[in-house]
Motif scaffolding. Structure first.
Motif, PDB file in Angstrom:
ATOM      1  N   SER A  21     -34.444 -26.576  -0.123  1.00 12.63           N
ATOM      2  CA  SER A  21     -33.453 -25.972  -1.020  1.00 12.63           C
ATOM      3  C   SER A  21     -34.087 -25.162  -2.138  1.00 12.63           C
ATOM      4  N   GLU A  63     -25.195 -27.182   5.644  1.00 20.12           N
ATOM      5  CA  GLU A  63     -25.396 -26.530   4.339  1.00 20.12           C
ATOM      6  C   GLU A  63     -25.187 -25.018   4.433  1.00 20.12           C
ATOM      7  N   LEU A 103     -27.194 -26.680  -2.318  1.00 20.83           N
ATOM      8  CA  LEU A 103     -28.629 -26.567  -2.034  1.00 20.83           C
ATOM      9  C   LEU A 103     -29.090 -25.111  -1.937  1.00 20.83           C
TER      10      LEU A 103
END
Ligand code: NAD
Length: 263
Positions: free
Chosen positions: A241, A30, A3
Motif C-alpha cells: 500500500s 482493494e 490502501l
C-alpha cells in the motif's frame, strides 16, 4: 483504511491456490488489476474465475512455470500488453521437498535455488525497469519463517530462502531512492491446501490423526493456532500500500509469534 491500491497493476506468481491466490484475492478486493500465474491452464483459470466472482475485479490468468526464464519473460510481456505496466510484484513458488542433508544431492539444492531464489531474481530483473520508469513500485517476496529461523528437516528451503533475503535486502537499498520498496514476508504455519495435504498424508501413513498433526504444529506457535491465508494476505496488502512507503528491506514474519529471535 484506504490502501491506495485502486487501479494499481499487481502480478502475483504461483497463485493457483494457497498464499498466492489469497494475496491476489485481497489485492483485487482493494481495487488492483491482477495478473496471476500457475503451471496449468485449468488451475489458473479456475483461480481467476473464483477471484473475479468474489471481487468483480479484473484478473488476467497466465500459464507460467516460474523456473522457466522464457516463460517468465513471456508472462511479463503479456501483463504489460494487457495492463500497460506492473506496479506491484509478488514473487512466489512452491516449497522444495522436505528432508535432511543426507536425503539430498547437490543437484537437489540447484533445483531448490532455481525454484525459490532464481525465480525471484528473474522476476525482479524483468519488472524493475518498469518500476524505475514510474518512480513507484512494490516488490514483495513470499518466503518462509525458515528463511529467518532454519527448520531442521527443511534444509533445501532454509538454504534457498536465506539467499532470497540476502538478495532482497541488498536490492532494497539500491532502489530505495526510486520510489520502490523491496520486502519479504515470512509465513509461519498457515492453513492452505498444502498444509491440509500434509495433514492427510500424516494420517494416511499412520503417524497419527489429522487433528494430532495440527496440534503438533500449533504447539510451536505462541498463538497456539495456524494462521489463515486471509491474515497473511492482509499483511501483504499493507506492504503493497501507499501507507507502507517508508518500509523497505524487511523480512516480516507473519507467524503468530513462531520466530523466537529478537530481530
Ligand atoms: P501451495 O502448495 O498451496 O501453493 C503453491 C502454489 O504454487 C500452487 O498453486 C502451485 O501450483 C504453485 N507452483 C508451485 N511451483 C510452481 C512453479 N514452478 N511455477 C508456478 N507455480 C508454481 O503452497 P502455499 O501454502 O500457498 O505456500 C506458498 C509458499 O509459501 C511456498 O513456497 C511454501 O513453501 C511457503 N510457505 C508456506 C507455509 C504454509 O504454512 N502454508 C509456511 C511457510 C512457507
Amino acid at each position: 483504511m484506504d490502501l491506495g491500491l485502486k487501479n494499481k497493476v499487481a502480478l502475483v506468481a504461483a497463485a493457483g491456490r494457497g498464499l498466492g491466490k489469497a494475496t491476489a484475492l485481497r489485492l483485487s478486493r482493494e481495487g488492483a488489476r491482477i495478473a496471476i500465474c500457475a503451471r496449468t491452464e485449468a488451475s489458473i483459470t479456475s483461480a481467476a474465475r473464483n477471484i473475479m466472482h468474489e471481487t468483480g475485479g479484473e484478473v488476467l490468468p497466465l500459464v507460467c512455470d516460474v523456473t522457466d526464464k522464457e516463460q517468465l519473460q513471456a508472462m511479463v510481456g503479456r501483463v504489460i500488453d494487457a495492463f500497460g505496466g506492473i506496479n506491484i510484484l509478488i514473487t512466489n513458488a512452491g516449497g522444495p521437498p522436505a528432508g535432511v542433508a543426507a536425503s539430498f544431492t547437490p543437484d537437489d539444492y540447484r533445483a531448490a535455488v532455481e525454484l525459490n531464489l532464481m525465480s525471484t531474481i528473474e522476476l525482479c530483473y524483468q519488472v524493475l525497469p518498469l518500476m524505475k520508469k514510474n518512480k513507484w513500485g512494490r516488490i514483495i517476496a513470499i518466503t518462509s519463517v525458515a528463511a529467518r529461523q532454519p527448520i531442521d528437516h527443511l534444509i533445501l528451503s532454509n538454504t534457498a530462502r536465506a539467499g532470497v533475503l540476502g538478495f532482497l535486502k541488498t536490492l532494497s537499498a539500491q532502489v530505495a531512492t526510486e520510489g520502490i520498496t523491496v520486502n519479504a514476508v515470512c509465513p509461519g504455519y498457515t492453513k492452505t491446501e498444502r498444509i491440509e495435504e500434509l495433514a492427510a498424508m500424516f494420517a494416511k501413513t499412520g503417524q497419527g490423526t489429522v487433528e494430532e498433526f495440527y496440534r503438533k504444529i500449533e504447539a510451536d506457535v505462541p498463538m497456539k493456532r495456524m494462521g489463515t491465508p486471509a491474515e497473511f494476505a492482509s499483511a501483504v496488502a499493507f506492504l503493497a500500500s501507499e501507507g507502507a512507503s517508508y518500509i523497505t528491506g524487511v523480512a516480516l514474519p507473519i507467524d503468530g509469534g513462531y520466530i523466537k529471535a529478537l530481530f
